[in-house]
Design a protein around this motif. Sequence first.
Motif, PDB file in Angstrom:
ATOM      1  N   ASP A 109       4.201  18.683  27.825  1.00 36.53           N
ATOM      2  CA  ASP A 109       3.040  19.461  27.381  1.00 36.53           C
ATOM      3  C   ASP A 109       3.339  20.950  27.451  1.00 36.53           C
ATOM      4  OD1 ASP A 109       1.584  17.184  26.929  1.00 36.53           O
ATOM      5  OD2 ASP A 109       0.495  17.258  28.830  1.00 36.53           O
ATOM      6  N   LEU A 110       4.021  21.337  28.504  1.00 34.10           N
ATOM      7  CA  LEU A 110       4.349  22.761  28.671  1.00 34.10           C
ATOM      8  C   LEU A 110       5.329  23.223  27.594  1.00 34.10           C
ATOM      9  CD1 LEU A 110       3.722  25.123  30.513  1.00 34.10           C
ATOM     10  CD2 LEU A 110       5.605  24.400  32.003  1.00 34.10           C
ATOM     11  N   ALA A 111       6.333  22.423  27.337  1.00 33.89           N
ATOM     12  CA  ALA A 111       7.313  22.786  26.307  1.00 33.89           C
ATOM     13  C   ALA A 111       6.658  22.860  24.930  1.00 33.89           C
ATOM     14  CB  ALA A 111       8.456  21.776  26.298  1.00 33.89           C
ATOM     15  N   VAL A 123       2.413  34.983  23.560  1.00 37.12           N
ATOM     16  CA  VAL A 123       1.618  35.093  24.787  1.00 37.12           C
ATOM     17  C   VAL A 123       2.062  34.019  25.781  1.00 37.12           C
ATOM     18  CG1 VAL A 123      -0.705  35.006  25.757  1.00 37.12           C
ATOM     19  CG2 VAL A 123      -0.332  35.990  23.478  1.00 37.12           C
ATOM     20  N   ALA A 124       2.259  32.810  25.276  1.00 35.00           N
ATOM     21  CA  ALA A 124       2.706  31.714  26.135  1.00 35.00           C
ATOM     22  C   ALA A 124       4.045  32.046  26.780  1.00 35.00           C
ATOM     23  CB  ALA A 124       2.802  30.424  25.322  1.00 35.00           C
ATOM     24  N   MET A 125       4.944  32.649  26.000  1.00 33.43           N
ATOM     25  CA  MET A 125       6.248  33.004  26.551  1.00 33.43           C
ATOM     26  C   MET A 125       6.121  34.076  27.635  1.00 33.43           C
ATOM     27  SD  MET A 125       9.393  32.635  26.875  1.00 33.43           S
ATOM     28  CE  MET A 125       9.889  31.508  25.590  1.00 33.43           C
ATOM     29  N   CYS A 126       5.246  35.057  27.418  1.00 34.15           N
ATOM     30  CA  CYS A 126       5.035  36.086  28.453  1.00 34.15           C
ATOM     31  C   CYS A 126       4.500  35.444  29.739  1.00 34.15           C
ATOM     32  CB  CYS A 126       4.058  37.149  27.950  1.00 34.15           C
ATOM     33  SG  CYS A 126       4.772  38.267  26.720  1.00 34.15           S
ATOM     34  N   ALA A 127       3.608  34.476  29.603  1.00 32.14           N
ATOM     35  CA  ALA A 127       3.058  33.803  30.785  1.00 32.14           C
ATOM     36  C   ALA A 127       4.165  33.068  31.537  1.00 32.14           C
ATOM     37  CB  ALA A 127       1.960  32.836  30.369  1.00 32.14           C
ATOM     38  N   HIS A 185       5.686  33.961  35.449  1.00 35.07           N
ATOM     39  CA  HIS A 185       5.417  33.040  36.550  1.00 35.07           C
ATOM     40  C   HIS A 185       6.611  32.174  36.921  1.00 35.07           C
ATOM     41  CE1 HIS A 185       1.439  34.380  35.477  1.00 35.07           C
ATOM     42  NE2 HIS A 185       1.084  34.015  36.679  1.00 35.07           N
ATOM     43  N   ARG A 186       7.777  32.472  36.369  1.00 26.75           N
ATOM     44  CA  ARG A 186       8.943  31.643  36.716  1.00 26.75           C
ATOM     45  C   ARG A 186       9.387  31.853  38.152  1.00 26.75           C
ATOM     46  NH1 ARG A 186      13.751  35.046  33.935  1.00 26.75           N
ATOM     47  NH2 ARG A 186      12.556  36.944  33.642  1.00 26.75           N
ATOM     48  N   ALA A 187       8.999  32.997  38.773  1.00 30.76           N
ATOM     49  CA  ALA A 187       9.392  33.234  40.164  1.00 30.76           C
ATOM     50  C   ALA A 187       8.540  32.426  41.131  1.00 30.76           C
ATOM     51  CB  ALA A 187       9.283  34.721  40.486  1.00 30.76           C
ATOM     52  N   THR A 188       7.359  32.025  40.702  1.00 35.04           N
ATOM     53  CA  THR A 188       6.444  31.304  41.598  1.00 35.04           C
ATOM     54  C   THR A 188       6.213  29.857  41.186  1.00 35.04           C
ATOM     55  OG1 THR A 188       4.556  32.134  40.326  1.00 35.04           O
ATOM     56  CG2 THR A 188       5.237  33.427  42.255  1.00 35.04           C
ATOM     57  N   SER A 189       6.686  29.493  40.012  1.00 32.65           N
ATOM     58  CA  SER A 189       6.482  28.125  39.516  1.00 32.65           C
ATOM     59  C   SER A 189       7.821  27.523  39.101  1.00 32.65           C
ATOM     60  CB  SER A 189       5.515  28.134  38.318  1.00 32.65           C
ATOM     61  OG  SER A 189       5.554  26.887  37.639  1.00 32.65           O
ATOM     62  N   ASP A 190       8.194  26.408  39.743  1.00 32.21           N
ATOM     63  CA  ASP A 190       9.443  25.738  39.353  1.00 32.21           C
ATOM     64  C   ASP A 190       9.383  25.282  37.905  1.00 32.21           C
ATOM     65  OD1 ASP A 190      10.587  26.105  41.812  1.00 32.21           O
ATOM     66  OD2 ASP A 190      10.032  24.116  42.584  1.00 32.21           O
ATOM     67  N   VAL A 203      11.360  25.507  32.334  1.00 30.34           N
ATOM     68  CA  VAL A 203      11.089  25.629  30.897  1.00 30.34           C
ATOM     69  C   VAL A 203      11.713  26.896  30.335  1.00 30.34           C
ATOM     70  CG1 VAL A 203       9.263  25.977  29.187  1.00 30.34           C
ATOM     71  CG2 VAL A 203       8.993  24.239  30.936  1.00 30.34           C
ATOM     72  N   PHE A 204      11.615  27.984  31.073  1.00 25.49           N
ATOM     73  CA  PHE A 204      12.218  29.249  30.607  1.00 25.49           C
ATOM     74  C   PHE A 204      13.735  29.081  30.455  1.00 25.49           C
ATOM     75  CE2 PHE A 204      14.157  33.396  31.245  1.00 25.49           C
ATOM     76  CZ  PHE A 204      13.469  34.152  30.314  1.00 25.49           C
ATOM     77  N   ASP A 205      14.373  28.483  31.461  1.00 27.06           N
ATOM     78  CA  ASP A 205      15.823  28.276  31.392  1.00 27.06           C
ATOM     79  C   ASP A 205      16.181  27.365  30.214  1.00 27.06           C
ATOM     80  OD1 ASP A 205      16.098  29.838  33.609  1.00 27.06           O
ATOM     81  OD2 ASP A 205      16.353  28.178  35.012  1.00 27.06           O
ATOM     82  N   PHE A 206      15.361  26.356  29.984  1.00 33.19           N
ATOM     83  CA  PHE A 206      15.624  25.428  28.879  1.00 33.19           C
ATOM     84  C   PHE A 206      15.556  26.165  27.535  1.00 33.19           C
ATOM     85  CE2 PHE A 206      13.689  22.789  25.545  1.00 33.19           C
ATOM     86  CZ  PHE A 206      14.696  21.850  25.383  1.00 33.19           C
ATOM     87  N   LEU A 207      14.566  27.029  27.397  1.00 36.34           N
ATOM     88  CA  LEU A 207      14.393  27.735  26.132  1.00 36.34           C
ATOM     89  C   LEU A 207      15.470  28.786  25.898  1.00 36.34           C
ATOM     90  CD1 LEU A 207      10.522  28.225  26.198  1.00 36.34           C
ATOM     91  CD2 LEU A 207      11.822  26.662  24.749  1.00 36.34           C
ATOM     92  N   ASN A 208      16.117  29.222  26.954  1.00 33.94           N
ATOM     93  CA  ASN A 208      17.103  30.295  26.819  1.00 33.94           C
ATOM     94  C   ASN A 208      18.544  29.827  27.026  1.00 33.94           C
ATOM     95  OD1 ASN A 208      15.626  33.086  26.633  1.00 33.94           O
ATOM     96  ND2 ASN A 208      14.424  31.812  28.043  1.00 33.94           N
TER      97      ASN A 208
END
Length: 284
Positions: free
Chosen positions: A246-248, A260-264, A268-273, A278-283
Amino acid sequence: MIFVDIEEVGLRLSASWLASARKLKKDLAAAKSAKDRARIIDENSKLWRELKADLAAVSHGKCWYCETRDHRSDNAVDHYRPKSSVKGTDHPGYWWLAFDYENFRFACTFCNSWRNGPDGTAGGKSDYFPVLAGSERAKGPDDILSEEIPLLIDPCSATDVALLWFDETGQVSANPLRVDLDNAGDEKVTTSTKYYHLDHVPLVEARRAVYAQILKLCDDADKAQRRWNASKQSSARDRYREAMNDLARSLKRTREYSAVAMCAIRSHRATSDSARIVFDFLNR
């Protein structure tokens, strides 16, 4: 705003469309007066309107400036550099770009036309095209466009798009990770917010809702992961995977306000695994 590759538009154009555009460009160059040029532009507006569907397709039906998909909007073909005049100046307009597809942008009504909103905001690009003080401004087909420094962020420029940042309030600001790389970055964001009407309250509220939804999805996924780690049950694993899917999906370019979703996620990648994964997957 997301990056839109103008080359994708070029690949969609037919040989006949390109031939028509080339002919009209020659006609404009040969016109003996500004009045004749204006007539040629007015009489052939059908040519850029023919590209509306192609322009919409490359952005998944979303406005190139604000990412809104509004089926009740006129969704005009905007000329990034105005074709007939430049408001606030004595510039005659970038008439030689009137039929140049690289100057076309797919725009919703609120980004493209000046509006005074009932919320007290006002904006809309109209024929405005401000440039940085001291910057050269092209005034004819022989001038070099790259010597201009436009203050309107261009969705067809990846470095321009990276200047925008959105937070949990839905408001726009300069990206703290990128603005130092562009001496005019802050001014570009401020100017673009005004002329694209990015502070229009319904738009701000829509972005705020997307941001909140991303945080909820991250929280759901994090909780599911903890349950899976603690219980080792397949049902908990499946719930975690579903939450991550769902997140992806929420970050897909086809979704409204995906920037906007990407900025969120980035925030929050420092506080949410889940956000970090997801950020690492996208990049990758």
